[in-house]
Enzyme design. Structure first.
Site, short mmCIF file in Angstrom:
data_model
loop_
_atom_site.label_atom_id
_atom_site.label_comp_id
_atom_site.label_asym_id
_atom_site.label_seq_id
_atom_site.Cartn_x
_atom_site.Cartn_y
_atom_site.Cartn_z
N ARG A 77 0.66 -1.17 -0.03
CA ARG A 77 -0.12 -0.06 -0.04
C ARG A 77 0.87 1.32 -0.11
O ARG A 77 1.58 1.54 0.86
CB ARG A 77 -0.97 0.05 1.22
CG ARG A 77 -1.66 1.21 1.28
CD ARG A 77 -3.08 1.16 2.10
NE ARG A 77 -2.70 1.27 3.62
CZ ARG A 77 -3.73 1.39 4.58
NH1 ARG A 77 -4.94 1.15 4.28
NH2 ARG A 77 -3.29 1.00 5.80
N ASP A 130 -4.43 3.58 14.10
CA ASP A 130 -3.53 3.87 13.01
C ASP A 130 -3.88 5.32 12.62
O ASP A 130 -4.81 6.11 13.35
CB ASP A 130 -3.45 3.00 11.88
CG ASP A 130 -4.65 2.91 11.29
OD1 ASP A 130 -5.78 3.75 11.46
OD2 ASP A 130 -4.91 2.00 10.39
#
Length: 533
Positions: A164, A448
């Site tokens: 990613r 996160d």
């Protein structure tokens, strides 16, 4: 080294293996070809935000109706290593995580340069080294504190790597092309393609990606064009790359079919990026008054009507076009020290994955190796020996624009405890992020950048809209500043000698910048990145 390319980051050990003249040449080609289009698309995001803030709405695009009604097209068949994705693990690309994720028993590892990562220059370059070393099987790690050693299992047991890169909004300030910072997306993508694409092909797989933060099919088209250029330069056949798009913004939810269409020769499906999706809902409708204010973040579950509409439409859309539908990450994490916490976490994760598997998802995410078995067990119970359930078309699903925008029907309160939790989590996360780690366990939840974005955005929105707490007090700047000081004192007491005062002072300053300012910061990570050398 390469005309028009300037590396401003320090050159650490082995960095020259990644920042070769040839690799920099590919980066320069990508930036020169697509840098201006990227900026144009970011301006289009801002223009849409201005329309929404002025009272506009979102709907399915009339100009692309033909794509949605044409039943003849499908995405490419699953690539090797991506047929069965029943359990995927996410995490940053540090050396220990690389080994643990590949060994975890998951089918796929999302090697994350984005939300679970802090974009320190060292993290970005050493992450590329770690991926290359893993593919070469030269990676190992010994924990300096425990002395425990880590090494890879046999290749057949390892998860498939899916990288990613950063979202289109991020830049890599340590690498200039023709005097301008390079796109962080193209930087991460280009380096992985140059160094690891052929290594993956030699192992019978290929260069695979997760694409974050997109808001339109035009942004997907830009990625598709970047894929073609990189494949052509590296003399790799077009269609070798495969990409799964995270549907984690509410504008993208209205363009799922168009996004699949733009990437159809390179598509590996869509993912329900639930936490960023909530962040996007708050961000896009932040100025629209009480009707668009959601309950506190821990009260919003996946059974809320607007979230159900989003996930069911995603499964329906993917399977209609032959693509994988991948579920989101449950934030609960297990504890190896507290059996009761562990029991609760496993029960919640099991319930979450059961809902996804019965809804038709082909797999789902976990953030900790100890959760791989429970996710696999749940999906095994639905899939059996089948690699996926793409043949389950979910033709019963009918989702309207009104369903996707049905925020009023979301149950839940806004309490002082919820406000305190948002402030506490944001402070702890920011201190960790500024220290170089992008994912951290806080109160038995994996936090996160996405979950931190929800926390700080809710505080901004509650101040902006003068939200009244369940206990009766109105959320104001003064109330937030008072609670901020109280929560900071609690953290200081809890951490004791481990409390890093300069780092927390910096976290407080950043928190105030993104919650108390009149102007909303589109992304928390943008002003945070400025603070790095």
């Amino acid at each position: 080294m390469t005309d028009g390319v300037e590396v401003r980051g320090p050159l650490g050990e082995r960095y020259d293996e990644i920042l070769t003249p040839e690799a920099l040449g590919l980066l320069a080609a990508l930036q020169r070809e697509f840098g201006a289009r990227r900026k144009e698309l970011l301006r289009a995001r801002q223009e849409r935000q201005e329309r929404l803030s002025a009272g506009g709405t979102l709907d399915f695009l009339p100009e692309t109706a033909e794509i949605r009604t044409d039943d003849s097209w499908r995405v490419a068949d699953p690539a090797p290593g991506l047929e069965d994705r029943r359990v995927e693990i996410t995490g940053p690309t540090d050396r220990k995580m690389t080994i643990n994720a590949l060994n975890s028993g998951a089918k796929v590892w999302l090697a994350d340069f984005e939300d679970a990562n802090t974009p320190l220059w060292a993290n970005m370059i050493e992450g590329q080294l770690n991926l290359r070393d893993a593919l070469d099987r030269t990676i190992d790690f010994t924990d300096p504190r425990s002395g425990k050693s880590y090494a890879l299992k046999d290749d057949a047991q390892l998860a498939t790597i899916v990288v990613r890169p950063r979202g289109w909004h991020m830049e890599e300030k340590h690498l200039l092309v023709d005097g301008e910072p390079m796109s962080g997306s193209l930087f991460d993508f280009g380096l992985y393609m140059f160094h690891s694409a052929r290594r993956q092909l030699a192992k019978g797989k290929g260069p695979y990606f997760y694409l974050p933060k997109m808001e339109s099919h035009r942004e997907a088209r830009l990625w598709n064009d970047a894929f073609n250029l990189a494949q052509d330069i590296l003399e790799i056949p077009r269609g070798t790359i495969r990409a799964t798009v995270l549907i984690e913004t509410i504008p993208a939810a209205f363009e799922m079919e168009e996004i699949l269409y733009e990437l159809r020769d390179h598509s590996a499906g869509l993912n329900a990026g639930r936490w960023d999706y909530l962040f996007s809902v708050i961000k896009k409708f932040r100025d629209r008054g009480a009707d668009y204010v959601l309950p506190e973040r821990n009260a919003i579950t996946m059974t809320a009507p607007f979230m159900r509409a989003y996930t069911e439409l995603l499964v329906r859309t993917c399977h209609k076009r032959g693509a994988h539908a991948i579920g989101g990450m449950a934030a609960f994490i297990p504890s190896r020290k507290d059996p009761e916490v562990n029991k609760v976490a496993l029960e919640k994760v099991r319930a979450d994955k059961t809902r996804e598997s019965t809804d038709g998802f082909d797999g789902s995410w976990v953030a900790h190796p100890d959760l791989v078995p429970v996710c696999r067990e749940v999906f095994d119970g639905v899939l059996g020996d089948k690699p996926n359930q793409r043949d389950r078309l979910r033709e019963d699903v009918k989702v309207s624009a009104a369903d996707l925008l049905n925020f009023k029907a979301t149950p839940g309160d806004i309490t002082e405890a919820g406000l305190r939790n948002n402030i506490d989590v944001a402070l702890r996360y920011l201190a960790t992020w500024l220290d170089g780690a992008g994912a951290v366990a806080i109160h038995n939840l994996m936090e996160d950048a996405a979950t931190a974005e929800i926390s700080r955005s809710q505080v901004w929105q509650w101040i902006r809209n003068g939200v009244k707490l369940k206990e009766g007090e109105t959320v104001t700047r003064e109330l937030v500043e008072r609670i901020l000081e109280e929560e900071l004192a609690n953290i200081r007491t809890e951490l004791g000698d481990a409390y890093n005062e300069p780092r927390y002072n910096e976290a407080v300053a950043l928190f105030k910048q993104v919650t108390l300012a009149d102007e909303y910061s589109e992304f928390l990570t943008t002003p945070a990145y400025v603070r790095f050398p």
